[in-house]
Motif scaffolding. Structure first.
Motif, PDB file in Angstrom:
ATOM      1  N   LEU A  24      -5.423  31.466 -41.155  1.00  0.00           N
ATOM      2  CA  LEU A  24      -6.700  32.170 -41.209  1.00  0.00           C
ATOM      3  C   LEU A  24      -6.645  33.329 -42.210  1.00  0.00           C
ATOM      4  CD1 LEU A  24      -9.389  31.686 -39.857  1.00  0.00           C
ATOM      5  CD2 LEU A  24      -8.760  33.347 -38.098  1.00  0.00           C
ATOM      6  N   SER A  25      -5.549  34.045 -42.215  1.00  0.00           N
ATOM      7  CA  SER A  25      -5.399  35.152 -43.176  1.00  0.00           C
ATOM      8  C   SER A  25      -5.332  34.633 -44.604  1.00  0.00           C
ATOM      9  CB  SER A  25      -4.139  35.968 -42.845  1.00  0.00           C
ATOM     10  OG  SER A  25      -4.278  36.623 -41.605  1.00  0.00           O
ATOM     11  N   ILE A  26      -4.697  33.487 -44.787  1.00  0.00           N
ATOM     12  CA  ILE A  26      -4.626  32.890 -46.123  1.00  0.00           C
ATOM     13  C   ILE A  26      -6.023  32.495 -46.597  1.00  0.00           C
ATOM     14  CG2 ILE A  26      -3.734  30.933 -47.443  1.00  0.00           C
ATOM     15  CD1 ILE A  26      -1.263  30.985 -45.670  1.00  0.00           C
ATOM     16  N   ILE A  27      -6.819  31.930 -45.685  1.00  0.00           N
ATOM     17  CA  ILE A  27      -8.191  31.544 -46.027  1.00  0.00           C
ATOM     18  C   ILE A  27      -9.005  32.765 -46.412  1.00  0.00           C
ATOM     19  CG2 ILE A  27     -10.339  30.672 -45.027  1.00  0.00           C
ATOM     20  CD1 ILE A  27      -8.613  28.690 -43.421  1.00  0.00           C
ATOM     21  N   SER A 137     -14.895  26.624 -50.258  1.00  0.00           N
ATOM     22  CA  SER A 137     -13.653  26.330 -50.980  1.00  0.00           C
ATOM     23  C   SER A 137     -12.440  26.853 -50.231  1.00  0.00           C
ATOM     24  CB  SER A 137     -13.726  26.951 -52.385  1.00  0.00           C
ATOM     25  OG  SER A 137     -12.524  26.763 -53.087  1.00  0.00           O
ATOM     26  N   ALA A 138     -12.552  28.045 -49.642  1.00  0.00           N
ATOM     27  CA  ALA A 138     -11.412  28.630 -48.930  1.00  0.00           C
ATOM     28  C   ALA A 138     -11.055  27.822 -47.691  1.00  0.00           C
ATOM     29  CB  ALA A 138     -11.732  30.080 -48.552  1.00  0.00           C
ATOM     30  N   PHE A 139     -12.057  27.350 -46.951  1.00  0.00           N
ATOM     31  CA  PHE A 139     -11.803  26.594 -45.724  1.00  0.00           C
ATOM     32  C   PHE A 139     -11.383  25.153 -46.007  1.00  0.00           C
ATOM     33  CE2 PHE A 139     -13.512  29.747 -42.785  1.00  0.00           C
ATOM     34  CZ  PHE A 139     -12.761  29.478 -41.655  1.00  0.00           C
ATOM     35  N   ALA A 140     -11.490  24.709 -47.261  1.00  0.00           N
ATOM     36  CA  ALA A 140     -11.090  23.341 -47.598  1.00  0.00           C
ATOM     37  C   ALA A 140      -9.606  23.090 -47.323  1.00  0.00           C
ATOM     38  CB  ALA A 140     -11.406  23.048 -49.068  1.00  0.00           C
ATOM     39  N   LEU A 147     -21.825  24.856 -46.194  1.00  0.00           N
ATOM     40  CA  LEU A 147     -22.487  25.979 -45.552  1.00  0.00           C
ATOM     41  C   LEU A 147     -23.839  26.206 -46.209  1.00  0.00           C
ATOM     42  CD1 LEU A 147     -19.449  28.412 -45.244  1.00  0.00           C
ATOM     43  CD2 LEU A 147     -20.550  27.158 -43.397  1.00  0.00           C
ATOM     44  N   LYS A 148     -24.880  26.182 -45.417  1.00  0.00           N
ATOM     45  CA  LYS A 148     -26.241  26.385 -45.911  1.00  0.00           C
ATOM     46  C   LYS A 148     -26.756  27.723 -45.402  1.00  0.00           C
ATOM     47  CE  LYS A 148     -30.950  24.583 -45.642  1.00  0.00           C
ATOM     48  NZ  LYS A 148     -31.838  23.549 -45.050  1.00  0.00           N
ATOM     49  N   LEU A 149     -27.211  28.567 -46.326  1.00  0.00           N
ATOM     50  CA  LEU A 149     -27.793  29.854 -45.946  1.00  0.00           C
ATOM     51  C   LEU A 149     -29.192  29.607 -45.395  1.00  0.00           C
ATOM     52  CD1 LEU A 149     -27.628  32.943 -45.854  1.00  0.00           C
ATOM     53  CD2 LEU A 149     -28.524  32.979 -48.201  1.00  0.00           C
ATOM     54  N   GLU A 150     -29.341  29.751 -44.082  1.00  0.00           N
ATOM     55  CA  GLU A 150     -30.621  29.464 -43.445  1.00  0.00           C
ATOM     56  C   GLU A 150     -31.600  30.621 -43.561  1.00  0.00           C
ATOM     57  OE1 GLU A 150     -29.940  28.264 -39.399  1.00  0.00           O
ATOM     58  OE2 GLU A 150     -29.769  26.159 -39.987  1.00  0.00           O
ATOM     59  N   ARG A 151     -31.105  31.851 -43.406  1.00  0.00           N
ATOM     60  CA  ARG A 151     -31.995  33.007 -43.464  1.00  0.00           C
ATOM     61  C   ARG A 151     -31.171  34.281 -43.610  1.00  0.00           C
ATOM     62  NH1 ARG A 151     -31.214  32.131 -37.972  1.00  0.00           N
ATOM     63  NH2 ARG A 151     -30.988  34.041 -36.697  1.00  0.00           N
ATOM     64  N   THR A 152     -31.839  35.358 -43.969  1.00  0.00           N
ATOM     65  CA  THR A 152     -31.211  36.678 -44.001  1.00  0.00           C
ATOM     66  C   THR A 152     -31.960  37.596 -43.041  1.00  0.00           C
ATOM     67  OG1 THR A 152     -32.582  37.376 -45.880  1.00  0.00           O
ATOM     68  CG2 THR A 152     -30.422  36.413 -46.392  1.00  0.00           C
ATOM     69  N   GLU A 153     -31.232  38.534 -42.468  1.00  0.00           N
ATOM     70  CA  GLU A 153     -31.809  39.482 -41.521  1.00  0.00           C
ATOM     71  C   GLU A 153     -31.315  40.886 -41.830  1.00  0.00           C
ATOM     72  OE1 GLU A 153     -34.007  38.732 -39.378  1.00  0.00           O
ATOM     73  OE2 GLU A 153     -33.826  36.570 -39.009  1.00  0.00           O
ATOM     74  N   THR A 154     -32.178  41.868 -41.613  1.00  0.00           N
ATOM     75  CA  THR A 154     -31.777  43.269 -41.733  1.00  0.00           C
ATOM     76  C   THR A 154     -31.672  43.942 -40.367  1.00  0.00           C
ATOM     77  OG1 THR A 154     -34.094  43.898 -42.077  1.00  0.00           O
ATOM     78  CG2 THR A 154     -32.743  43.537 -44.047  1.00  0.00           C
ATOM     79  N   ARG A 155     -32.158  43.261 -39.329  1.00  0.00           N
ATOM     80  CA  ARG A 155     -31.996  43.749 -37.958  1.00  0.00           C
ATOM     81  C   ARG A 155     -30.966  42.880 -37.251  1.00  0.00           C
ATOM     82  NH1 ARG A 155     -37.352  44.767 -34.617  1.00  0.00           N
ATOM     83  NH2 ARG A 155     -35.661  45.167 -33.107  1.00  0.00           N
ATOM     84  N   LEU A 200      -4.838  25.608 -38.223  1.00  0.00           N
ATOM     85  CA  LEU A 200      -4.706  27.018 -38.577  1.00  0.00           C
ATOM     86  C   LEU A 200      -3.343  27.588 -38.195  1.00  0.00           C
ATOM     87  CD1 LEU A 200      -8.245  28.288 -37.516  1.00  0.00           C
ATOM     88  CD2 LEU A 200      -7.404  28.018 -39.849  1.00  0.00           C
ATOM     89  N   SER A 201      -2.619  26.885 -37.340  1.00  0.00           N
ATOM     90  CA  SER A 201      -1.305  27.374 -36.906  1.00  0.00           C
ATOM     91  C   SER A 201      -0.197  27.023 -37.882  1.00  0.00           C
ATOM     92  CB  SER A 201      -0.963  26.803 -35.527  1.00  0.00           C
ATOM     93  OG  SER A 201      -0.806  25.389 -35.601  1.00  0.00           O
ATOM     94  N   LYS A 202      -0.500  26.160 -38.862  1.00  0.00           N
ATOM     95  CA  LYS A 202       0.507  25.734 -39.827  1.00  0.00           C
ATOM     96  C   LYS A 202       0.256  26.401 -41.170  1.00  0.00           C
ATOM     97  CE  LYS A 202       0.736  21.173 -37.631  1.00  0.00           C
ATOM     98  NZ  LYS A 202       0.546  19.717 -37.848  1.00  0.00           N
ATOM     99  N   VAL A 203       1.306  26.885 -41.778  1.00  0.00           N
ATOM    100  CA  VAL A 203       1.210  27.498 -43.101  1.00  0.00           C
ATOM    101  C   VAL A 203       1.534  26.440 -44.135  1.00  0.00           C
ATOM    102  CG1 VAL A 203       2.080  29.270 -44.652  1.00  0.00           C
ATOM    103  CG2 VAL A 203       1.846  29.754 -42.215  1.00  0.00           C
ATOM    104  N   LEU A 204       0.566  26.169 -45.028  1.00  0.00           N
ATOM    105  CA  LEU A 204       0.791  25.168 -46.069  1.00  0.00           C
ATOM    106  C   LEU A 204       1.614  25.779 -47.187  1.00  0.00           C
ATOM    107  CD1 LEU A 204      -2.788  23.610 -46.287  1.00  0.00           C
ATOM    108  CD2 LEU A 204      -0.835  22.852 -44.939  1.00  0.00           C
ATOM    109  N   THR A 205       2.666  25.102 -47.575  1.00  0.00           N
ATOM    110  CA  THR A 205       3.506  25.593 -48.667  1.00  0.00           C
ATOM    111  C   THR A 205       2.916  25.168 -49.987  1.00  0.00           C
ATOM    112  OG1 THR A 205       4.875  23.609 -48.520  1.00  0.00           O
ATOM    113  CG2 THR A 205       5.581  25.531 -47.253  1.00  0.00           C
ATOM    114  N   GLY A 206       3.021  26.030 -50.965  1.00  0.00           N
ATOM    115  CA  GLY A 206       2.486  25.726 -52.281  1.00  0.00           C
ATOM    116  C   GLY A 206       3.359  24.744 -53.021  1.00  0.00           C
TER     117      GLY A 206
END
Length: 305
Positions: A24-27, A137-140, A147-155, A200-206
């Protein structure tokens, strides 16, 4: 009927343990890097984008500090069948506006607690759309999603994407530019991350970073041989579907362009150069005048909305 998995139920009931999900931190680090890279192409001033903290807390408690002080984007993922939230606090939005409009930091930062202007909300929305693509891209690394931006809110009362008592993970990112900065926050419900707990518990090696210079030279040589189709655009016009349907053979379409108008040279629908048109040896020719400024094109599109 299969017996329930008691161990799994206990883990999910006890909430997420960040120590058990190093990926998760890597993402989140990849997300910060991608956001910074996107902004470098749009701003003249240096911009620094970094992950500042990751925490787990109740959804309502995470949003409470940002009430009337942020713009929140609600994203929907059909693959996860759930929503996540990305927010930009007031200082982040004001800093982004100054950076994109070419400020040099000499003016004092905006500190009045006023409502966001229409231009500020447009820039916030365009920023959120870029963050959504960077997050895909990060979660790939662990899960393919859109991810679709459905709306924005200020409240923040309207930005709830679940029960206020539900647990969620919040990642906070710091934006620094023009001797000021702001905060972006990403909130992901626990229900979204639970199915990915094992990944998420496994660290992928480069992969190995050792480079073969001969292979690099061969790749570079082949890339240079790639054929690219260029298109010169004298003028673009917007027509309604009815006007297009009424076009007939022999009809004359008037253009505002003149022999002195600059021509846009494009490749793969990407604007490359502004050119001047002329003639040589009985044929039309183009002389490259200047590189198209992507930052200026971006701001023109924002202000024209």
């Amino acid at each position: 009927m299969a017996a329930p998995d008691v161990r799994k139920s206990l883990l999910e009931g006890g909430g997420l343990s960040l120590d058990r999900m190093p990926m998760l931190s890597i993402i989140f680090d990849r997300l910060a890097t991608a956001c910074a890279d996107n902004l470098k192409h749009l701003a003249v001033s240096p911009i620094f984008y970094s992950l500042s903290s990751v925490e787990t807390e109740a959804f309502g408690d995470l949003l409470e500090p940002y009430e009337a002080n942020a713009v929140a984007g609600i994203f929907y993922s059909p693959q996860w069948d759930s929503h996540i939230l990305v927010g930009l606090d007031r200082d982040f939005v004001f800093t982004m506006v100054e950076v994109l409009l070419g400020a040099d930091g000499s003016e004092p930062p905006v500190e009045d607690a006023r409502n966001f202007s229409s231009i500020e909300l447009r820039i916030a929305q365009m920023t959120l759309e870029q963050v959504g693509k960077a997050l895909e891209s990060a979660f790939a690394l662990v899960s393919e999603t859109t991810l679709k931006l459905e709306r924005t809110e200020t409240r923040m009362d309207f930005a709830i994407i679940g029960r206020r008592s539900n647990k969620a993970v919040a990642a906070k990112f710091l934006l620094q530019a023009l001797n000021r900065g702001g905060e972006m926050f990403l909130i992901i419900p626990q229900s979204v991350l639970n199915p990915m707990r094992q990944s998420l518990s496994k660290v992928l090696t480069g992969e190995s970073t050792v480079r073969d210079p001969r292979w690099e030279r061969q790749i570079a040589a082949e890339v240079k041989k790639t054929e690219v189709t260029l298109r010169a655009v004298l003028e673009e016009r917007t027509l309604t579907l009815g006007e297009i349907a009424d076009l007939r053979i022999g009809q004359v379409l008037p253009l505002d362009a003149t022999p002195k108008s600059r021509v846009k040279l494009e490749g793969k629908d990407q604007p490359l150069f502004w050119c001047e048109v002329g003639q040589a040896n009985g044929a039309y020719v183009l002389r490259i005048d200047e590189v198209i400024n992507q930052e200026k094109e971006f701001m023109d599109a924002v202000l024209a909305r």
